[in-house]
Design an enzyme around this catalytic site. Structure first.
Site: not given
Length: 219
Positions: A37, A106, A135
């Site tokens: 990521r 998600s 996040k």
């Protein structure tokens, strides 16, 4: 693919460790999946890193997922891609990916989870379960009640991410999660491998206890 301990790389919380080093240390601690990521790097940079992580995960027998970037995932031979609600649709990703390619999505509601399963997702990740600083765009935590509702609503694996650490990982598994995804709790730990090993042990212990309870309930 086994999703028990799913480690998401993040160089901003890693104490100077690279994505590749995070992956190496995490699989040494028993991580089942590594997700690359990085929101800032170019496609070519991510592909180069992806090839390195691909070699590490293949050697360890772990899965390799790329966040957001289907092009990167396909170019470096990753096992799959993880998509957010604002990314490429699961339907389109499935159409242009090879057989057996893993697609995770998600979700933040039962409706989104059901839609993801209908569209061909292999797993869903409820994000975030608890409030998290890793996040910044994730919003407030959804809590364990929604996790239970989603787990009941779909037949594909449900992964929990967001605000999960050693102190609450067991609660998340007890609530029905098929696995936990972590960023700062493992990636930001001084002893990354040791923390991953502890986290994996908690997940394995609680899943075994859950299975035993289900077996006894069926008697």
């Amino acid at each position: 693919m086994k999703y028990d301990l799913y480690v998401v790389t993040d160089e901003t919380v890693s104490g100077g460790r690279s994505h590749t080093e995070i992956a190496r240390l995490a699989v040494a601690g028993g991580a089942d999946v590594i997700q690359l990521r990085d929101k800032a790097r170019t496609c070519s940079e991510l592909a180069g890193i992806g090839w390195e992580i691909r070699a590490i995960t293949r050697s360890a027998g772990a899965g390799f997922i790329v966040n957001d970037r289907l092009d990167v995932a396909l170019s470096c031979g990753a096992d799959g891609v993880h998509l957010g609600q604002g990314d490429m649709s699961c339907v389109v990703a499935r159409q242009i990916s090879p057989p057996g390619f893993v697609i995770g999505v998600s979700v933040g509601s039962v409706v989104e989870a059901r839609n993801a399963e209908r569209d061909g997702a292999d797993y869903v990740a409820i994000s975030p379960v608890f409030a998290t600083g890793s996040k910044r765009d994730a919003g407030p935590g959804h809590g364990l009640t929604l996790l239970r509702e989603i787990q009941t609503a779909v037949s594909i694996p449900v992964i929990a991410i967001g605000g999960i650490g050693l102190e609450n990982a067991g609660d998340v598994i007890d609530a029905g999660a098929d696995g936990i995804a972590v960023i700062s709790a493992v990636v930001g730990a001084t002893d990354l491998t040791g923390t991953a090993r502890k986290m994996a042990a908690i997940v394995a212990e609680r899943k075994a206890a859950r299975k035993k309870c289900k077996g006894m309930a069926g008697l």
